[in-house]
Scaffold this motif. Sequence first.
Motif, PDB file in Angstrom:
ATOM      1  N   ASN A   1       8.936   3.422  -8.475  1.00  0.00           N
ATOM      2  CA  ASN A   1       8.168   4.672  -8.504  1.00  0.00           C
ATOM      3  C   ASN A   1       8.709   5.728  -7.534  1.00  0.00           C
ATOM      4  O   ASN A   1       9.546   5.437  -6.685  1.00  0.00           O
ATOM      5  N   LYS A   2       8.188   6.909  -7.680  1.00  0.00           N
ATOM      6  CA  LYS A   2       8.481   8.050  -6.801  1.00  0.00           C
ATOM      7  C   LYS A   2       9.932   8.517  -6.902  1.00  0.00           C
ATOM      8  O   LYS A   2      10.534   8.890  -5.900  1.00  0.00           O
TER       9      LYS A   2
ATOM     10  N   SER B   1       8.112   8.181 -12.207  1.00  0.00           N
ATOM     11  CA  SER B   1       7.343   8.878 -11.190  1.00  0.00           C
ATOM     12  C   SER B   1       5.908   8.950 -11.687  1.00  0.00           C
ATOM     13  O   SER B   1       5.587   9.752 -12.564  1.00  0.00           O
ATOM     14  N   ALA B   2       5.083   8.062 -11.155  1.00  0.00           N
ATOM     15  CA  ALA B   2       3.710   7.967 -11.653  1.00  0.00           C
ATOM     16  C   ALA B   2       2.947   9.266 -11.441  1.00  0.00           C
ATOM     17  O   ALA B   2       2.173   9.691 -12.298  1.00  0.00           O
ATOM     18  N   LEU B   3       3.215   9.913 -10.323  1.00  0.00           N
ATOM     19  CA  LEU B   3       2.477  11.132  -9.994  1.00  0.00           C
ATOM     20  C   LEU B   3       2.677  12.216 -11.051  1.00  0.00           C
ATOM     21  O   LEU B   3       1.746  12.917 -11.421  1.00  0.00           O
TER      22      LEU B   3
ATOM     23  N   LYS C   1      -9.471   7.162  -8.328  1.00  0.00           N
ATOM     24  CA  LYS C   1      -9.582   7.270  -6.876  1.00  0.00           C
ATOM     25  C   LYS C   1      -8.978   8.602  -6.499  1.00  0.00           C
ATOM     26  O   LYS C   1      -7.779   8.719  -6.348  1.00  0.00           O
TER      27      LYS C   1
ATOM     28  N   ASP D   1      10.815  11.160  -8.077  1.00  0.00           N
ATOM     29  CA  ASP D   1      10.835  12.602  -7.809  1.00  0.00           C
ATOM     30  C   ASP D   1      11.043  12.891  -6.320  1.00  0.00           C
ATOM     31  O   ASP D   1      11.136  14.041  -5.905  1.00  0.00           O
ATOM     32  N   ARG D   2      11.083  11.812  -5.513  1.00  0.00           N
ATOM     33  CA  ARG D   2      11.402  11.962  -4.085  1.00  0.00           C
ATOM     34  C   ARG D   2      12.768  11.342  -3.832  1.00  0.00           C
ATOM     35  O   ARG D   2      13.226  10.522  -4.625  1.00  0.00           O
TER      36      ARG D   2
ATOM     37  N   LYS E   1      -8.119  11.950  -4.268  1.00  0.00           N
ATOM     38  CA  LYS E   1      -7.597  12.030  -2.909  1.00  0.00           C
ATOM     39  C   LYS E   1      -8.723  11.916  -1.879  1.00  0.00           C
ATOM     40  O   LYS E   1      -8.675  11.086  -0.986  1.00  0.00           O
TER      41      LYS E   1
ATOM     42  N   PRO F   1       0.822  -1.208   0.000  1.00  0.00           N
ATOM     43  CA  PRO F   1       0.000   0.000   0.000  1.00  0.00           C
ATOM     44  C   PRO F   1       0.862   1.267   0.000  1.00  0.00           C
ATOM     45  O   PRO F   1       1.894   1.308   0.665  1.00  0.00           O
ATOM     46  N   ASP F   2       0.417   2.244  -0.783  1.00  0.00           N
ATOM     47  CA  ASP F   2       1.068   3.556  -0.873  1.00  0.00           C
ATOM     48  C   ASP F   2       2.274   3.634  -1.796  1.00  0.00           C
ATOM     49  O   ASP F   2       2.887   4.687  -1.923  1.00  0.00           O
ATOM     50  N   ALA F   3       2.612   2.519  -2.439  1.00  0.00           N
ATOM     51  CA  ALA F   3       3.761   2.579  -3.353  1.00  0.00           C
ATOM     52  C   ALA F   3       3.386   3.317  -4.636  1.00  0.00           C
ATOM     53  O   ALA F   3       4.255   3.795  -5.367  1.00  0.00           O
ATOM     54  N   GLY F   4       2.068   3.405  -4.910  1.00  0.00           N
ATOM     55  CA  GLY F   4       1.640   4.158  -6.096  1.00  0.00           C
ATOM     56  C   GLY F   4       0.885   3.332  -7.134  1.00  0.00           C
ATOM     57  O   GLY F   4       0.764   3.736  -8.281  1.00  0.00           O
ATOM     58  N   LYS F   5       0.340   2.197  -6.709  1.00  0.00           N
ATOM     59  CA  LYS F   5      -0.393   1.311  -7.628  1.00  0.00           C
ATOM     60  C   LYS F   5      -1.585   2.025  -8.272  1.00  0.00           C
ATOM     61  O   LYS F   5      -1.760   1.972  -9.482  1.00  0.00           O
ATOM     62  N   THR F   6      -2.374   2.711  -7.450  1.00  0.00           N
ATOM     63  CA  THR F   6      -3.557   3.389  -7.975  1.00  0.00           C
ATOM     64  C   THR F   6      -3.156   4.512  -8.926  1.00  0.00           C
ATOM     65  O   THR F   6      -3.743   4.678  -9.994  1.00  0.00           O
ATOM     66  N   THR F   7      -2.134   5.263  -8.532  1.00  0.00           N
ATOM     67  CA  THR F   7      -1.678   6.371  -9.370  1.00  0.00           C
ATOM     68  C   THR F   7      -1.189   5.849 -10.723  1.00  0.00           C
ATOM     69  O   THR F   7      -1.542   6.384 -11.768  1.00  0.00           O
TER      70      THR F   7
END
Length: 529
Positions: free
Chosen positions: A140-141, A256-258, A45, A143-144, A47, A20-26
């Motif tokens: 993913n991510k 970076s999915a976001l 989904k 950008d962080r 926010k 959870p929170d790794a970015g699957k939905t994004t």
Amino acid sequence: MSDITNEIKKRRTFAIISHPDAGKTTLTEKFLLYGGAINQAGSVKGKATAKHAVSDWMEIEKERGISVTSSVLQFNYDDYCINILDTPGHQDFSEDTYRTLMAADSAVMVIDASKGVEAQTRKLFKVCVMRHIPIFTFINKMDREAKDTFDLLDDIEKELGIATCPVNWPIGSGKNFKGVYDRHENKVELFSDTKKGTSQGEMKVVDMNNPELDWLIGTEAKVTLEEEIELMDGAAAEFDQELVSKGELSPVFFGSALTNFGVETFLQHFLKMTSSPLSRMSDKGEIDPMKEKDFSAFVFKIQANMNKAHRDRIAFMRICSGAFEAGMEVYHIQGGKNVRLSQPQQMMASERKMVEEAYGGDIIGIFDPGIFSIGDTLTTSKERFVYEGIPTFAPEHFARVRQVDTMKRKQFIKGINQIAQEGAIQIFQEYNTGMEEIIVGVVGVLQFDVLKYRLENEYNVEIRMENLPYEHIRWIENEEIDLDKIVGTSDMKKIKDLKERPLLLFSHEWSIRMTLERNEGLKLSEFGR
Ligand code: G4P
């Protein structure tokens, strides 16, 4: 090539696995954006709804007794027809999450670059390995602030035991994220934050030999990149499609999915590297969707009581070969008769819709008057065959369950058996004590609440549950072994399932190892057949 074979060839059916929170939905949402199924990110989904969904989930689950979040999304990209199977996590993690992987032809593993491999990914990954399906990694991510790239790859190789092959390579991370280097093309794709990813955006691509690159990414980043490329070329595995197809080598992508960065690149490569619907094993050998003309499917998930007033259920099936038409009549092998497949449903982007036709590789949900079980085969073929069954996955929570009113034993047994038959819980008995107590095992703790709620509401039986301290279950593969003679640890408990097959429960993982050491020849499995 027939039209049906053509349709099947276009299909790509995969599951997304992650913690959870790794970015699957994004990531899923961005796939839909590129596929044109949605025109603004945030529709799958948002926010607000995401938070809402978590808090409301219990209520919905209680009301309907189903997991509302597990779904299949279908969309088109280029000439492909893509089916994404969601593997829900958090509170709604259940055995269904594992079963979903039985319906996929490949898996996309999303990893948070700052965290590496996490618990839920590890669990789901085991099922992918058991099935030998191709596994693709999206880190993913970027950008962080991220972990060191070599450490991330090392983590995957060591933790999961699969070789990795980076298709691209990140240049920095967080504030210093400049983009990725494409190994095959010898080019750099430059990172730009496309308005938090609400639009598809354009990506600038620069050849590695272009002198402009020095000031585009900075000399320091360029030098580091060159060093890393040299190191990587020496250390990383070469891309090998055959190994990828066998699930032994995972192509790795960074992005970076976001911000949409690297999503389309990933999608394009992935669609080429993964396969169209795979053959499935049956008691008559492999059934190849490219050769088998008749419709065939197997049930991998059952959702009960979508409509409480009618106690009906939806059986989700994966079509393995041929074409499906709404209302068609097929032979249900386990039931031994013809059934009409009515009210077929499919998820399209975020809406549920009726399906008129579907093909091998697709997933449909069919109205089930209570006749289907998990693993059942349906076909229009004259030659009857049965698809290989779906294994039972290891529950991680156990409780002793008894009815409060002893007069209601019959309803209690009936209810608990029916709920187990749907695949929502697993039931076991004490071994050798002669006690008629029932032990329930579940993958996600919420299933206990669902069980209690459903027994009360549907069977009018109140129950009491006593949690047991066990967390690990193992099936004994060599059944000829005499269970009485097994020397275990103090935290081990012997039980049996309803088919009288012996099993072992453990509180600690290390006890499993110790028990194996103490009993030569003993073979334990995390999957029940
Ligand atoms: P999940 O389905 O795997 O559980 O993850 P989900 O996509 O919901 O993403 C979890 C959080 O991570 C979300 O933040 C999402 O916006 C963020 N996220 C996803 N991909 C990226 C990425 O590439 N970069 C960055 N920086 N963040 C990403 P959220 O729910 O809005 O929470 P919050 O972070 O605003 O608190």
